[in-house]
Design a protein around this motif. Structure first.
Motif, short mmCIF file in Angstrom:
data_model
loop_
_atom_site.label_atom_id
_atom_site.label_comp_id
_atom_site.label_asym_id
_atom_site.label_seq_id
_atom_site.Cartn_x
_atom_site.Cartn_y
_atom_site.Cartn_z
N HIS A 245 -6.83 0.94 3.33
CA HIS A 245 -7.85 -0.08 3.06
C HIS A 245 -8.86 -0.06 4.22
O HIS A 245 -8.62 0.60 5.24
CB HIS A 245 -7.23 -1.48 2.89
CG HIS A 245 -6.25 -1.86 3.98
ND1 HIS A 245 -5.61 -3.07 4.02
CD2 HIS A 245 -5.81 -1.20 5.09
CE1 HIS A 245 -4.82 -3.13 5.07
NE2 HIS A 245 -4.93 -2.02 5.73
N GLN B 214 -13.89 1.01 -0.79
CA GLN B 214 -13.77 -0.42 -0.56
C GLN B 214 -14.98 -0.86 0.26
O GLN B 214 -15.56 -0.06 0.99
CB GLN B 214 -12.50 -0.76 0.24
CG GLN B 214 -11.27 -0.98 -0.61
CD GLN B 214 -10.15 -1.68 0.14
OE1 GLN B 214 -10.18 -1.80 1.36
NE2 GLN B 214 -9.16 -2.11 -0.61
N GLU C 93 -15.34 -3.76 2.94
CA GLU C 93 -14.74 -4.85 3.70
C GLU C 93 -15.86 -5.77 4.19
O GLU C 93 -16.99 -5.31 4.40
CB GLU C 93 -14.02 -4.24 4.92
CG GLU C 93 -13.12 -5.20 5.66
CD GLU C 93 -11.73 -5.27 5.03
OE1 GLU C 93 -11.47 -4.49 4.09
OE2 GLU C 93 -10.93 -6.10 5.48
N PHE D 14 -1.95 -12.03 1.79
CA PHE D 14 -2.22 -10.86 2.62
C PHE D 14 -1.72 -11.21 4.02
O PHE D 14 -1.93 -12.34 4.48
CB PHE D 14 -3.72 -10.53 2.69
CG PHE D 14 -4.33 -10.11 1.39
CD1 PHE D 14 -4.05 -8.86 0.83
CD2 PHE D 14 -5.19 -10.96 0.71
CE1 PHE D 14 -4.62 -8.47 -0.37
CE2 PHE D 14 -5.76 -10.57 -0.51
CZ PHE D 14 -5.47 -9.33 -1.06
N ARG E 143 -4.78 6.15 -1.28
CA ARG E 143 -3.45 5.64 -1.62
C ARG E 143 -2.71 6.66 -2.45
O ARG E 143 -3.28 7.26 -3.37
CB ARG E 143 -3.55 4.31 -2.38
CG ARG E 143 -3.98 3.19 -1.46
CD ARG E 143 -3.99 1.84 -2.14
NE ARG E 143 -4.80 0.91 -1.35
CZ ARG E 143 -5.14 -0.30 -1.76
NH1 ARG E 143 -4.74 -0.74 -2.94
NH2 ARG E 143 -5.88 -1.07 -0.99
N ALA F 26 -12.55 -12.94 5.92
CA ALA F 26 -12.64 -11.51 5.65
C ALA F 26 -12.44 -11.30 4.16
O ALA F 26 -11.82 -12.13 3.49
CB ALA F 26 -11.58 -10.75 6.43
N PHE F 27 -12.98 -10.23 3.66
CA PHE F 27 -12.76 -9.91 2.25
C PHE F 27 -12.79 -8.40 2.07
O PHE F 27 -13.30 -7.67 2.92
CB PHE F 27 -13.81 -10.57 1.35
CG PHE F 27 -15.23 -10.16 1.64
CD1 PHE F 27 -15.79 -9.04 1.06
CD2 PHE F 27 -16.01 -10.93 2.52
CE1 PHE F 27 -17.11 -8.69 1.33
CE2 PHE F 27 -17.33 -10.57 2.79
CZ PHE F 27 -17.88 -9.44 2.21
N GLY F 28 -12.19 -7.96 0.97
CA GLY F 28 -12.25 -6.55 0.64
C GLY F 28 -12.55 -6.43 -0.83
O GLY F 28 -11.79 -6.91 -1.66
N TRP G 161 0.84 -1.19 0.00
CA TRP G 161 0.00 0.00 0.00
C TRP G 161 0.87 1.24 0.00
O TRP G 161 1.78 1.38 0.83
CB TRP G 161 -0.91 0.01 1.24
CG TRP G 161 -1.84 -1.16 1.24
CD1 TRP G 161 -3.05 -1.24 0.61
CD2 TRP G 161 -1.62 -2.44 1.86
NE1 TRP G 161 -3.60 -2.48 0.80
CE2 TRP G 161 -2.76 -3.24 1.56
CE3 TRP G 161 -0.60 -2.99 2.61
CZ2 TRP G 161 -2.89 -4.55 2.01
CZ3 TRP G 161 -0.71 -4.29 3.06
CH2 TRP G 161 -1.85 -5.06 2.75
N PHE H 106 -2.87 -10.39 6.81
CA PHE H 106 -3.93 -10.53 7.82
C PHE H 106 -4.89 -11.68 7.54
O PHE H 106 -5.85 -11.87 8.27
CB PHE H 106 -4.71 -9.21 7.96
CG PHE H 106 -4.82 -8.43 6.68
CD1 PHE H 106 -3.84 -7.50 6.34
CD2 PHE H 106 -5.86 -8.63 5.81
CE1 PHE H 106 -3.92 -6.79 5.15
CE2 PHE H 106 -5.95 -7.92 4.62
CZ PHE H 106 -4.97 -7.00 4.28
N THR H 107 -4.67 -12.41 6.44
CA THR H 107 -5.49 -13.61 6.19
C THR H 107 -4.58 -14.76 5.82
O THR H 107 -3.51 -14.57 5.23
CB THR H 107 -6.50 -13.38 5.04
OG1 THR H 107 -5.83 -12.78 3.94
CG2 THR H 107 -7.66 -12.51 5.47
N SER I 179 -9.62 -2.58 6.01
CA SER I 179 -9.32 -3.67 6.95
C SER I 179 -9.13 -3.24 8.42
O SER I 179 -9.49 -4.02 9.32
CB SER I 179 -8.11 -4.47 6.46
OG SER I 179 -8.38 -5.01 5.19
N GLY J 184 -10.25 -9.32 -2.83
CA GLY J 184 -9.22 -10.07 -2.12
C GLY J 184 -9.86 -10.60 -0.84
O GLY J 184 -10.74 -9.95 -0.28
N ALA J 185 -9.44 -11.78 -0.40
CA ALA J 185 -10.11 -12.37 0.76
C ALA J 185 -9.24 -13.44 1.41
O ALA J 185 -8.13 -13.72 0.95
CB ALA J 185 -11.44 -12.98 0.33
N1 PHE Z 1 -7.30 -5.02 2.53
C1 PHE Z 1 -6.97 -5.71 1.32
C2 PHE Z 1 -6.58 -4.69 0.27
O1 PHE Z 1 -6.86 -3.55 0.38
C3 PHE Z 1 -8.12 -6.56 0.83
C4 PHE Z 1 -8.47 -7.67 1.79
C5 PHE Z 1 -9.39 -7.48 2.76
C6 PHE Z 1 -7.87 -8.92 1.67
C7 PHE Z 1 -9.73 -8.51 3.63
C8 PHE Z 1 -8.19 -9.92 2.53
C9 PHE Z 1 -9.12 -9.73 3.51
O2 PHE Z 1 -5.94 -5.05 -0.71
#
Ligand code: PHE
Length: 335
Positions: free
Chosen positions: A164, A205, A207, A245, A191, A302-304, A149, A247-248, A166, A279-280
Protein backbone atom coordinates in the motif's frame (compact mmCIF):
# COMPACT_ATOMS: atom_id res chain seq x y z
CA UNK A 1 42.78 20.75 -85.15
CA UNK A 2 39.12 21.66 -85.25
CA UNK A 3 38.11 18.14 -86.15
CA UNK A 4 40.35 16.69 -83.48
CA UNK A 5 38.94 19.02 -80.84
CA UNK A 6 35.32 18.23 -81.75
CA UNK A 7 35.97 14.48 -81.62
CA UNK A 8 37.63 14.86 -78.21
CA UNK A 9 34.70 16.88 -76.98
CA UNK A 10 32.16 14.24 -78.03
CA UNK A 11 33.86 11.68 -75.84
CA UNK A 12 33.63 13.80 -72.69
CA UNK A 13 30.85 12.76 -70.33
CA UNK A 14 31.42 14.63 -67.07
CA UNK A 15 31.93 18.23 -66.06
CA UNK A 16 35.52 17.45 -65.02
CA UNK A 17 36.26 16.04 -68.46
CA UNK A 18 34.89 19.11 -70.27
CA UNK A 19 37.00 21.29 -67.97
CA UNK A 20 40.11 19.35 -68.93
CA UNK A 21 39.13 19.61 -72.55
CA UNK A 22 38.72 23.38 -72.20
CA UNK A 23 42.19 23.86 -70.79
CA UNK A 24 43.73 21.64 -73.46
CA UNK A 25 42.26 23.60 -76.38
CA UNK A 26 40.97 26.96 -75.20
CA UNK A 27 42.82 27.55 -71.93
CA UNK A 28 45.68 29.98 -71.41
CA UNK A 29 48.20 27.35 -72.51
CA UNK A 30 45.73 25.63 -74.85
CA UNK A 31 46.51 24.55 -78.35
CA UNK A 32 44.17 26.97 -80.15
CA UNK A 33 45.28 29.80 -77.90
CA UNK A 34 48.86 29.04 -79.01
CA UNK A 35 47.83 29.37 -82.65
CA UNK A 36 46.01 32.63 -82.02
CA UNK A 37 49.09 34.03 -80.31
CA UNK A 38 51.35 33.07 -83.22
CA UNK A 39 49.15 34.82 -85.81
CA UNK A 40 51.41 37.84 -85.39
CA UNK A 41 54.31 35.84 -86.77
CA UNK A 42 52.81 35.05 -90.19
CA UNK A 43 53.28 37.28 -93.19
CA UNK A 44 51.08 40.39 -93.32
CA UNK A 45 49.25 39.07 -96.44
CA UNK A 46 48.37 35.81 -94.78
CA UNK A 47 47.55 37.31 -91.38
CA UNK A 48 43.87 38.33 -91.97
CA UNK A 49 42.95 34.95 -93.43
CA UNK A 50 44.70 32.92 -90.72
CA UNK A 51 43.39 35.21 -88.00
CA UNK A 52 39.84 34.98 -89.24
CA UNK A 53 40.02 31.22 -89.51
CA UNK A 54 41.45 30.86 -86.03
CA UNK A 55 38.74 33.07 -84.59
CA UNK A 56 36.05 31.09 -86.36
CA UNK A 57 37.45 27.88 -84.91
CA UNK A 58 37.54 29.46 -81.48
CA UNK A 59 33.89 30.50 -81.68
CA UNK A 60 32.86 27.11 -83.03
CA UNK A 61 34.69 25.28 -80.26
CA UNK A 62 33.21 27.54 -77.60
CA UNK A 63 29.72 26.92 -78.91
CA UNK A 64 30.32 23.18 -79.09
CA UNK A 65 31.56 23.23 -75.51
CA UNK A 66 28.53 25.13 -74.34
CA UNK A 67 26.23 22.64 -75.96
CA UNK A 68 28.10 19.66 -74.57
CA UNK A 69 28.20 21.16 -71.10
CA UNK A 70 24.46 21.77 -71.08
CA UNK A 71 23.82 18.19 -72.16
CA UNK A 72 26.10 16.83 -69.45
CA UNK A 73 24.49 18.93 -66.73
CA UNK A 74 21.09 17.74 -67.83
CA UNK A 75 22.22 14.13 -67.61
CA UNK A 76 23.82 14.66 -64.22
CA UNK A 77 20.64 16.22 -62.85
CA UNK A 78 18.56 13.39 -64.21
CA UNK A 79 20.84 10.84 -62.57
CA UNK A 80 20.65 12.59 -59.21
CA UNK A 81 16.88 12.75 -59.45
CA UNK A 82 16.62 9.03 -60.14
CA UNK A 83 18.86 8.26 -57.19
CA UNK A 84 16.60 9.99 -54.66
CA UNK A 85 13.38 9.22 -56.40
CA UNK A 86 10.33 10.75 -54.71
CA UNK A 87 6.95 9.88 -56.03
CA UNK A 88 4.89 12.95 -55.13
CA UNK A 89 1.67 11.20 -56.14
CA UNK A 90 1.95 8.56 -53.37
CA UNK A 91 -0.70 8.88 -50.64
CA UNK A 92 0.70 9.96 -47.22
CA UNK A 93 1.29 7.55 -44.37
CA UNK A 94 -1.16 7.97 -41.49
CA UNK A 95 0.37 9.59 -38.39
CA UNK A 96 -0.64 8.05 -35.09
CA UNK A 97 -1.12 10.39 -32.15
CA UNK A 98 0.12 9.42 -28.69
CA UNK A 99 -2.43 9.33 -25.89
CA UNK A 100 -2.12 9.40 -22.17
CA UNK A 101 -2.79 6.13 -20.37
CA UNK A 102 -6.23 6.25 -18.69
CA UNK A 103 -4.67 5.45 -15.29
CA UNK A 104 -2.37 8.45 -15.64
CA UNK A 105 -5.30 10.65 -16.59
CA UNK A 106 -7.23 9.67 -13.48
CA UNK A 107 -4.17 10.17 -11.27
CA UNK A 108 -3.71 13.68 -12.66
CA UNK A 109 -7.36 14.47 -12.22
CA UNK A 110 -7.19 13.39 -8.58
CA UNK A 111 -4.00 15.39 -8.02
CA UNK A 112 -5.67 18.48 -9.56
CA UNK A 113 -8.68 18.15 -7.26
CA UNK A 114 -6.58 17.79 -4.12
CA UNK A 115 -4.38 20.66 -5.26
CA UNK A 116 -7.43 22.94 -4.97
CA UNK A 117 -7.44 22.03 -1.26
CA UNK A 118 -3.72 22.63 -0.84
CA UNK A 119 -2.42 19.06 -1.07
CA UNK A 120 1.06 18.61 -2.60
CA UNK A 121 2.16 15.46 -4.44
CA UNK A 122 4.79 13.46 -2.58
CA UNK A 123 6.81 10.62 -4.14
CA UNK A 124 7.83 7.57 -2.13
CA UNK A 125 9.52 4.27 -3.03
CA UNK A 126 7.76 1.20 -4.41
CA UNK A 127 10.25 -1.12 -2.75
CA UNK A 128 10.15 -0.87 1.03
CA UNK A 129 11.57 -2.45 4.13
CA UNK A 130 9.38 -4.50 6.42
CA UNK A 131 9.90 -1.71 8.93
CA UNK A 132 8.24 0.96 6.77
CA UNK A 133 5.57 -1.21 5.18
CA UNK A 134 4.45 -2.67 8.55
CA UNK A 135 6.31 -1.91 11.77
CA UNK A 136 6.15 1.88 11.66
CA UNK A 137 2.49 1.57 10.71
CA UNK A 138 1.85 -0.11 14.03
CA UNK A 139 2.24 -3.69 12.87
CA UNK A 140 5.17 -5.32 14.68
CA UNK A 141 6.47 -8.69 13.40
CA UNK A 142 3.81 -11.34 13.85
CA UNK A 143 0.94 -8.85 14.08
CA UNK A 144 -2.21 -10.55 12.74
CA UNK A 145 -3.27 -7.45 10.78
CA UNK A 146 -0.37 -8.10 8.40
CA UNK A 147 -2.60 -10.75 6.88
CA UNK A 148 -4.79 -7.97 5.46
CA UNK A 149 -2.13 -7.67 2.75
CA UNK A 150 -0.79 -10.57 0.71
CA UNK A 151 2.78 -9.47 0.52
CA UNK A 152 5.46 -10.01 -2.12
CA UNK A 153 8.65 -10.72 -0.20
CA UNK A 154 11.99 -10.48 -1.99
CA UNK A 155 15.06 -12.70 -1.70
CA UNK A 156 16.65 -9.91 0.34
CA UNK A 157 15.54 -10.31 3.98
CA UNK A 158 13.18 -7.58 5.17
CA UNK A 159 12.71 -6.05 1.72
CA UNK A 160 9.17 -6.14 0.30
CA UNK A 161 7.24 -4.63 -2.58
CA UNK A 162 4.97 -2.12 -0.86
CA UNK A 163 1.46 -3.48 -0.38
CA UNK A 164 0.00 0.00 0.00
CA UNK A 165 1.14 3.63 -0.26
CA UNK A 166 0.88 4.11 3.53
CA UNK A 167 4.64 3.68 4.23
CA UNK A 168 5.03 6.97 2.34
CA UNK A 169 3.27 8.64 5.29
CA UNK A 170 6.27 7.81 7.47
CA UNK A 171 8.79 9.07 4.91
CA UNK A 172 6.89 12.35 4.61
CA UNK A 173 6.42 12.86 8.37
CA UNK A 174 10.08 12.17 9.05
CA UNK A 175 11.03 14.70 6.41
CA UNK A 176 8.65 17.46 7.53
CA UNK A 177 8.21 17.08 11.32
CA UNK A 178 7.32 19.26 13.17
CA UNK A 179 5.86 21.26 10.26
CA UNK A 180 2.21 20.67 9.29
CA UNK A 181 1.64 18.36 6.30
CA UNK A 182 -0.94 18.23 3.54
CA UNK A 183 0.06 15.77 0.82
CA UNK A 184 -1.15 13.04 -1.48
CA UNK A 185 1.06 10.10 -2.44
CA UNK A 186 0.08 8.43 -5.70
CA UNK A 187 1.86 5.29 -6.88
CA UNK A 188 1.94 1.61 -7.68
CA UNK A 189 1.39 -1.10 -5.07
CA UNK A 190 1.82 -4.85 -5.23
CA UNK A 191 -0.12 -7.73 -3.76
CA UNK A 192 0.30 -11.45 -4.20
CA UNK A 193 -3.29 -12.09 -5.13
CA UNK A 194 -5.31 -14.03 -7.62
CA UNK A 195 -5.41 -11.94 -10.78
CA UNK A 196 -8.98 -11.45 -11.99
CA UNK A 197 -10.97 -8.94 -14.03
CA UNK A 198 -11.39 -6.92 -10.82
CA UNK A 199 -7.93 -7.13 -9.25
CA UNK A 200 -4.34 -7.16 -10.45
CA UNK A 201 -1.15 -7.90 -8.51
CA UNK A 202 0.08 -4.43 -9.47
CA UNK A 203 -2.32 -1.53 -9.04
CA UNK A 204 -2.49 2.14 -8.09
CA UNK A 205 -3.29 3.81 -4.80
CA UNK A 206 -3.47 7.44 -3.87
CA UNK A 207 -2.60 7.99 -0.24
CA UNK A 208 -3.51 11.21 1.52
CA UNK A 209 -2.12 12.67 4.71
CA UNK A 210 -2.86 15.82 6.68
CA UNK A 211 -1.03 16.46 9.96
CA UNK A 212 -1.28 19.58 12.09
CA UNK A 213 -2.79 21.05 15.20
CA UNK A 214 -6.54 20.69 15.78
CA UNK A 215 -7.20 18.44 12.79
CA UNK A 216 -10.40 16.50 13.45
CA UNK A 217 -12.58 13.85 11.88
CA UNK A 218 -14.82 16.53 10.39
CA UNK A 219 -11.84 17.80 8.37
CA UNK A 220 -11.56 14.33 6.90
CA UNK A 221 -15.27 14.31 6.08
CA UNK A 222 -15.20 17.78 4.56
CA UNK A 223 -12.20 16.89 2.43
CA UNK A 224 -13.97 13.85 0.98
CA UNK A 225 -17.22 15.69 0.37
CA UNK A 226 -15.29 18.31 -1.54
CA UNK A 227 -13.34 15.65 -3.43
CA UNK A 228 -16.49 13.69 -4.36
CA UNK A 229 -18.37 16.72 -5.61
CA UNK A 230 -15.43 17.78 -7.79
CA UNK A 231 -14.90 14.24 -9.08
CA UNK A 232 -18.51 13.16 -9.54
CA UNK A 233 -20.57 16.36 -9.45
CA UNK A 234 -22.50 18.15 -6.74
CA UNK A 235 -24.82 16.48 -4.28
CA UNK A 236 -23.29 13.02 -3.96
CA UNK A 237 -24.33 11.01 -0.95
CA UNK A 238 -21.60 9.53 1.22
CA UNK A 239 -21.58 6.72 3.69
CA UNK A 240 -18.97 6.15 6.39
CA UNK A 241 -18.68 2.58 7.65
CA UNK A 242 -16.57 1.78 10.68
CA UNK A 243 -13.54 -0.31 9.85
CA UNK A 244 -10.18 -1.36 11.23
CA UNK A 245 -6.69 -0.32 10.16
CA UNK A 246 -3.73 -0.64 12.55
CA UNK A 247 -2.41 2.81 11.55
CA UNK A 248 -5.62 4.83 11.98
CA UNK A 249 -7.99 5.14 14.92
CA UNK A 250 -10.87 5.45 14.43
CA UNK A 251 -10.94 3.95 10.93
CA UNK A 252 -13.61 4.01 8.26
CA UNK A 253 -14.38 2.88 4.78
CA UNK A 254 -16.14 5.44 2.65
CA UNK A 255 -18.78 4.72 0.01
CA UNK A 256 -20.55 7.09 -2.35
CA UNK A 257 -23.91 6.45 -3.95
CA UNK A 258 -23.32 4.57 -7.18
CA UNK A 259 -22.51 6.96 -10.00
CA UNK A 260 -23.87 4.57 -12.61
CA UNK A 261 -27.35 3.87 -11.24
CA UNK A 262 -27.64 6.84 -8.87
CA UNK A 263 -28.08 4.56 -5.86
CA UNK A 264 -30.84 2.38 -7.34
CA UNK A 265 -28.69 -0.71 -7.71
CA UNK A 266 -26.79 -2.10 -10.69
CA UNK A 267 -24.12 -4.69 -11.35
CA UNK A 268 -21.29 -2.15 -10.96
CA UNK A 269 -22.25 -1.56 -7.31
CA UNK A 270 -23.28 -5.20 -6.89
CA UNK A 271 -26.90 -4.02 -6.43
CA UNK A 272 -26.11 -2.25 -3.16
CA UNK A 273 -26.41 1.29 -4.56
CA UNK A 274 -23.01 2.11 -3.00
CA UNK A 275 -19.45 2.19 -4.29
CA UNK A 276 -16.55 1.84 -1.92
CA UNK A 277 -13.98 4.50 -2.80
CA UNK A 278 -11.47 4.54 0.04
CA UNK A 279 -10.21 3.51 3.45
CA UNK A 280 -9.34 6.24 5.94
CA UNK A 281 -9.12 7.36 9.54
CA UNK A 282 -7.41 9.55 12.10
CA UNK A 283 -3.68 8.85 12.20
CA UNK A 284 -2.94 6.50 15.09
CA UNK A 285 -1.03 8.38 17.85
CA UNK A 286 1.70 5.76 17.77
CA UNK A 287 2.21 6.34 14.02
CA UNK A 288 2.41 10.10 14.62
CA UNK A 289 5.10 9.40 17.18
CA UNK A 290 7.06 7.16 14.78
CA UNK A 291 6.84 9.98 12.28
CA UNK A 292 8.32 12.47 14.76
CA UNK A 293 5.19 14.32 15.95
CA UNK A 294 4.03 14.62 19.53
CA UNK A 295 0.49 13.16 19.56
CA UNK A 296 -0.42 15.35 22.55
CA UNK A 297 -0.05 18.36 20.30
CA UNK A 298 -0.63 17.07 16.78
CA UNK A 299 -3.33 15.08 15.08
CA UNK A 300 -4.03 14.13 11.49
CA UNK A 301 -6.11 12.14 9.07
CA UNK A 302 -5.01 9.72 6.37
CA UNK A 303 -6.76 7.94 3.55
CA UNK A 304 -5.98 5.54 0.76
CA UNK A 305 -8.08 5.50 -2.35
CA UNK A 306 -7.98 3.12 -5.28
CA UNK A 307 -8.08 5.00 -8.58
CA UNK A 308 -8.16 1.92 -10.83
CA UNK A 309 -11.85 1.13 -10.36
CA UNK A 310 -12.69 4.81 -10.86
CA UNK A 311 -10.82 4.67 -14.15
CA UNK A 312 -12.69 1.52 -15.11
CA UNK A 313 -16.03 3.18 -14.42
CA UNK A 314 -15.09 6.34 -16.19
CA UNK A 315 -13.91 4.73 -19.41
CA UNK A 316 -16.19 1.70 -19.28
CA UNK A 317 -13.32 -0.78 -18.99
CA UNK A 318 -14.57 -4.17 -17.88
CA UNK A 319 -11.27 -5.88 -17.11
CA UNK A 320 -8.45 -4.40 -15.01
CA UNK A 321 -5.89 -6.56 -16.80
CA UNK A 322 -6.08 -4.32 -19.87
CA UNK A 323 -4.25 -1.60 -17.96
CA UNK A 324 -0.87 -3.28 -18.12
CA UNK A 325 -1.30 -5.71 -20.99
CA UNK A 326 0.35 -3.27 -23.41
CA UNK A 327 -2.19 -3.76 -26.17
CA UNK A 328 -2.18 -0.54 -28.15
CA UNK A 329 -5.78 -1.13 -29.30
CA UNK A 330 -6.82 -0.57 -25.68
CA UNK A 331 -5.30 2.90 -25.66
CA UNK A 332 -6.71 3.70 -29.07
CA UNK A 333 -10.23 2.87 -27.90
CA UNK A 334 -10.04 5.31 -24.97
CA UNK A 335 -11.32 8.63 -26.34
N1 PHE B 1 -3.39 1.43 3.38
C1 PHE B 1 -4.77 1.01 3.43
C2 PHE B 1 -4.97 -0.11 2.44
O1 PHE B 1 -4.20 -0.32 1.56
C3 PHE B 1 -5.71 2.17 3.13
C4 PHE B 1 -5.63 3.26 4.16
C5 PHE B 1 -4.77 4.30 4.01
C6 PHE B 1 -6.46 3.25 5.28
C7 PHE B 1 -4.71 5.32 4.95
C8 PHE B 1 -6.39 4.23 6.21
C9 PHE B 1 -5.53 5.28 6.05
O2 PHE B 1 -5.94 -0.84 2.55
Amino acid sequence: LRQQAITALTSTSTTEETRAWHSEYLGRKGRLTGILRSVGAVSPEERPRIGKLANEIKTALEEALQERQTAIEQAELEAARNKELIDVTLPGRPQTLGKMHPSTRTLREIADIFATMGFLVYDSPEVETDEYNFQLLNMPPGHPARDLWDTFYTTTPDVVLRTHTSPGQIHAMRQYAPEPIRIILPGKCYRYEQVTARSESMFYQVEGLAVGKNITFSDLKGTFMNYASQMYGEGRKMRFRKHYFPFTEPSVEVDIDCVICGGKGCNICKYTGWLEILGAGMVNPRVLEYGGYDPAEYSGFAFGLGPDRMTMQKYDINDIRYFFSNDVRFLERIG
